[in-house]
Scaffold this motif. Structure first.
Motif, PDB file in Angstrom:
ATOM      1  N   ILE A 158       0.838  -1.207   0.000  1.00  0.00           N
ATOM      2  CA  ILE A 158       0.000   0.000   0.000  1.00  0.00           C
ATOM      3  C   ILE A 158       0.870   1.253   0.000  1.00  0.00           C
ATOM      4  CG2 ILE A 158      -1.643   1.349   1.360  1.00  0.00           C
ATOM      5  CD1 ILE A 158      -2.735  -1.353   2.368  1.00  0.00           C
ATOM      6  N   ILE A 159       1.860   1.243   0.891  1.00  0.00           N
ATOM      7  CA  ILE A 159       2.737   2.409   0.982  1.00  0.00           C
ATOM      8  C   ILE A 159       3.459   2.634  -0.344  1.00  0.00           C
ATOM      9  CG2 ILE A 159       4.795   3.325   2.111  1.00  0.00           C
ATOM     10  CD1 ILE A 159       3.863   1.908   4.665  1.00  0.00           C
ATOM     11  N   GLY A 160       3.898   1.538  -0.927  1.00  0.00           N
ATOM     12  CA  GLY A 160       4.586   1.664  -2.206  1.00  0.00           C
ATOM     13  C   GLY A 160       3.662   2.185  -3.282  1.00  0.00           C
ATOM     14  N   VAL A 161       2.417   1.656  -3.329  1.00  0.00           N
ATOM     15  CA  VAL A 161       1.447   2.108  -4.330  1.00  0.00           C
ATOM     16  C   VAL A 161       1.104   3.577  -4.102  1.00  0.00           C
ATOM     17  CG1 VAL A 161      -0.931   1.861  -5.120  1.00  0.00           C
ATOM     18  CG2 VAL A 161       0.485  -0.166  -4.764  1.00  0.00           C
ATOM     19  N   LYS A 162       0.869   3.953  -2.833  1.00  0.00           N
ATOM     20  CA  LYS A 162       0.500   5.339  -2.542  1.00  0.00           C
ATOM     21  C   LYS A 162       1.635   6.285  -2.919  1.00  0.00           C
ATOM     22  CE  LYS A 162      -2.116   6.573   0.882  1.00  0.00           C
ATOM     23  NZ  LYS A 162      -2.675   6.844   2.224  1.00  0.00           N
ATOM     24  N   ALA A 163       2.873   5.910  -2.576  1.00  0.00           N
ATOM     25  CA  ALA A 163       4.003   6.762  -2.915  1.00  0.00           C
ATOM     26  C   ALA A 163       4.144   6.891  -4.429  1.00  0.00           C
ATOM     27  CB  ALA A 163       5.281   6.192  -2.304  1.00  0.00           C
ATOM     28  N   ASP A 164       3.988   5.784  -5.139  1.00  0.00           N
ATOM     29  CA  ASP A 164       4.074   5.836  -6.604  1.00  0.00           C
ATOM     30  C   ASP A 164       2.948   6.673  -7.186  1.00  0.00           C
ATOM     31  OD1 ASP A 164       6.271   4.234  -6.481  1.00  0.00           O
ATOM     32  OD2 ASP A 164       5.216   2.367  -6.974  1.00  0.00           O
ATOM     33  N   LEU A 165       1.744   6.519  -6.608  1.00  0.00           N
ATOM     34  CA  LEU A 165       0.588   7.253  -7.118  1.00  0.00           C
ATOM     35  C   LEU A 165       0.781   8.760  -6.920  1.00  0.00           C
ATOM     36  CD1 LEU A 165      -3.069   6.070  -6.568  1.00  0.00           C
ATOM     37  CD2 LEU A 165      -2.491   8.458  -6.910  1.00  0.00           C
ATOM     38  N   ILE A 166       1.221   9.156  -5.723  1.00  0.00           N
ATOM     39  CA  ILE A 166       1.448  10.579  -5.460  1.00  0.00           C
ATOM     40  C   ILE A 166       2.539  11.120  -6.378  1.00  0.00           C
ATOM     41  CG2 ILE A 166       2.274  12.215  -3.716  1.00  0.00           C
ATOM     42  CD1 ILE A 166       0.912  10.435  -1.603  1.00  0.00           C
ATOM     43  N   ASP A 167       3.587  10.319  -6.596  1.00  0.00           N
ATOM     44  CA  ASP A 167       4.650  10.750  -7.508  1.00  0.00           C
ATOM     45  C   ASP A 167       4.108  10.923  -8.933  1.00  0.00           C
ATOM     46  OD1 ASP A 167       7.546  11.199  -8.082  1.00  0.00           O
ATOM     47  OD2 ASP A 167       7.270   9.409  -9.327  1.00  0.00           O
ATOM     48  N   SER A 168       3.240   9.980  -9.353  1.00  0.00           N
ATOM     49  CA  SER A 168       2.640  10.085 -10.694  1.00  0.00           C
ATOM     50  C   SER A 168       1.767  11.332 -10.816  1.00  0.00           C
ATOM     51  CB  SER A 168       1.821   8.828 -10.997  1.00  0.00           C
ATOM     52  OG  SER A 168       2.641   7.688 -11.055  1.00  0.00           O
ATOM     53  N   LEU A 169       1.022  11.656  -9.734  1.00  0.00           N
ATOM     54  CA  LEU A 169       0.192  12.866  -9.745  1.00  0.00           C
ATOM     55  C   LEU A 169       1.052  14.116  -9.915  1.00  0.00           C
ATOM     56  CD1 LEU A 169      -2.371  12.033  -6.899  1.00  0.00           C
ATOM     57  CD2 LEU A 169      -2.906  12.314  -9.336  1.00  0.00           C
ATOM     58  N   ASN A 170       2.129  14.181  -9.147  1.00  0.00           N
ATOM     59  CA  ASN A 170       3.026  15.338  -9.253  1.00  0.00           C
ATOM     60  C   ASN A 170       3.591  15.474 -10.663  1.00  0.00           C
ATOM     61  OD1 ASN A 170       3.079  16.641  -6.635  1.00  0.00           O
ATOM     62  ND2 ASN A 170       4.084  14.780  -5.852  1.00  0.00           N
ATOM     63  N   LYS A 171       4.021  14.343 -11.227  1.00  0.00           N
ATOM     64  CA  LYS A 171       4.597  14.388 -12.567  1.00  0.00           C
ATOM     65  C   LYS A 171       3.558  14.796 -13.607  1.00  0.00           C
ATOM     66  CE  LYS A 171       8.234  10.973 -11.739  1.00  0.00           C
ATOM     67  NZ  LYS A 171       8.759   9.617 -12.063  1.00  0.00           N
ATOM     68  N   GLU A 172       2.327  14.284 -13.453  1.00  0.00           N
ATOM     69  CA  GLU A 172       1.290  14.577 -14.435  1.00  0.00           C
ATOM     70  C   GLU A 172       0.888  16.059 -14.380  1.00  0.00           C
ATOM     71  OE1 GLU A 172      -0.905  13.410 -17.689  1.00  0.00           O
ATOM     72  OE2 GLU A 172       0.586  12.274 -16.525  1.00  0.00           O
ATOM     73  N   PHE A 173       0.747  16.623 -13.186  1.00  0.00           N
ATOM     74  CA  PHE A 173       0.426  18.045 -13.074  1.00  0.00           C
ATOM     75  C   PHE A 173       1.564  18.898 -13.608  1.00  0.00           C
ATOM     76  CE2 PHE A 173      -2.839  16.817  -9.854  1.00  0.00           C
ATOM     77  CZ  PHE A 173      -3.910  17.472 -10.435  1.00  0.00           C
ATOM     78  N   ALA A 174       2.800  18.467 -13.322  1.00  0.00           N
ATOM     79  CA  ALA A 174       3.947  19.221 -13.834  1.00  0.00           C
ATOM     80  C   ALA A 174       3.991  19.167 -15.357  1.00  0.00           C
ATOM     81  CB  ALA A 174       5.236  18.666 -13.235  1.00  0.00           C
ATOM     82  N   ALA A 175       3.674  17.999 -15.926  1.00  0.00           N
ATOM     83  CA  ALA A 175       3.691  17.856 -17.380  1.00  0.00           C
ATOM     84  C   ALA A 175       2.635  18.745 -18.033  1.00  0.00           C
ATOM     85  CB  ALA A 175       3.474  16.395 -17.760  1.00  0.00           C
TER      86      ALA A 175
END
Length: 342
Positions: A158-175
């Motif tokens: 869960i922690i790994g998925v949540k961390a990856d998901l939050i990282d993906s959100l940051n990257k997508e908004f930045a993109a």
């Protein structure tokens, strides 16, 4: 003529007699010679037999002498062996006496051993009872450890998925060059109610709609992507107010504002989600009014009313409940350990 013939006949008769006598004598002589020869041969044979018998006797005597010598030697050896046997018999008697002493000691030791064996049996019975209790406790502990390991593995996931998901959100908004603050722990984004709504209103302003149209598709596309959709249990829209006014009034206002955002999201979802993802969004979307709970405060502890009036969009992973379950297990295990230690 007759006289001459008669003489001749007489001479011939006389001659025949002598001749017969001579033949007879010759025969007797030959017979005597033969008898003598036979006697000599018999005598020679007897002599040879006696010589052979004498030689045999001498040989037998030699053998007898050797046998006597051997017997004498054997008698000496037997006497020596008899002496040795006597010594051995004496040693054997001594050993028998020592053995008897050892047997007595062994009987005494056996009695002590029997007593100790009885005590050991009692201790083994007590130990078996303790082992059974220990095994039962160990099995319970193993089961708890197994559950904890399983829960920990899921939490790590869960922690790994949540961390990856939050990282993906940051990257997508930045993109997409969208300036949005994402909570690094929860993945929540905070939308200013002053932008979304007029004061004490719950209808979206045009500026608010534009903000949601810009932010929500990016956020939902990441949450409902193939990589994360199966992990997301809920997409949550929470409305908050400041502390001014009545609690129930603020609760209604916050609920209506959360509902307005959710409604707008569903209206525009067809533009960025396919039918399957749209159905998933409807299944996972919830809207909640939080009234004036969780007020935002300044560093000096005063209420920041503008910041408190907000709408938060966040998500919950399917297995987050397991974190609480694991916490309960850890608490129970800790309590049991403290009770055992006490």
């Amino acid at each position: 003529m007759k006289i001459v013939n008669r003489r001749r006949m007489n001479d011939e008769g006389s001659h025949n007699i002598w001749r017969s006598y001579s033949d007879m004598m010759s025969g007797l002589l030959l017979l005597f010679v033969l008898i003598m020869a036979v006697c000599l041969m018999q005598a020679q044979k007897n002599y040879n037999d006696k010589l052979a018998e004498q030689a045999s006797r001498i040989e037998t005597q030699d053998k007898l002498d050797q046998t006597r010598i051997q017997l004498s030697t054997k008698e000496s050896e037997l006497e020596q062996q008899s002496l040795t046997l006597t010594d051995l018999q004496s040693a054997l008697e001594n050993q028998a006496a020592a053995l008897s002493t050892k047997e007595s000691e062994l009987e005494a030791a056996q009695a002590v051993l029997d007593e100790q064996q009885t005590l050991l049996s009692q201790q083994e019975s007590e130990l078996a009872v303790r082992d059974a209790a220990l095994i039962s406790s160990q099995e319970k502990l193993d089961e708890q450890n197994r559950l904890m390991s399983e829960q920990q593995a899921k939490i790590d996931q869960i922690i790994g998925v949540k961390a990856d998901l939050i990282d993906s959100l940051n990257k997508e908004f930045a993109a997409n060059q969208i300036n949005v603050q994402i909570d690094s722990q929860t993945g929540a984004i905070v939308l200013d109610s002053n932008v979304l709504f007029d004061l004490d209103e719950y209808e979206l302003t045009p500026e608010g709609e534009q903000t949601l149209y810009t932010v929500l598709p990016v956020y939902c596309n990441v949450l409902l992507s193939d990589q994360y959709m199966d992990y997301v249990a809920e997409i949550i829209i929470d409305g908050y107010t400041d502390s001014q006014g009545d609690y129930l009034t603020n609760l209604t206002l916050s609920q209506n504002r959360a509902y307005a955002v959710a409604e707008y999201l569903l209206q525009i979802s067809g533009g960025f989600l396919d039918e399957e993802r749209g159905d998933q969004l409807q299944e996972k979307l919830t809207a909640n009014g939080r009234s004036e709970s969780n007020l935002i405060r300044t560093q000096d502890g005063k209420e920041d009313r503008d910041a408190s009036r907000r709408v938060e969009v966040k998500f919950r992973l399917k297995d987050e409940e397991m974190i609480q379950e694991l916490s309960d297990i850890i608490a129970d295990a800790t309590a049991a350990e403290m009770e055992t230690a006490g």
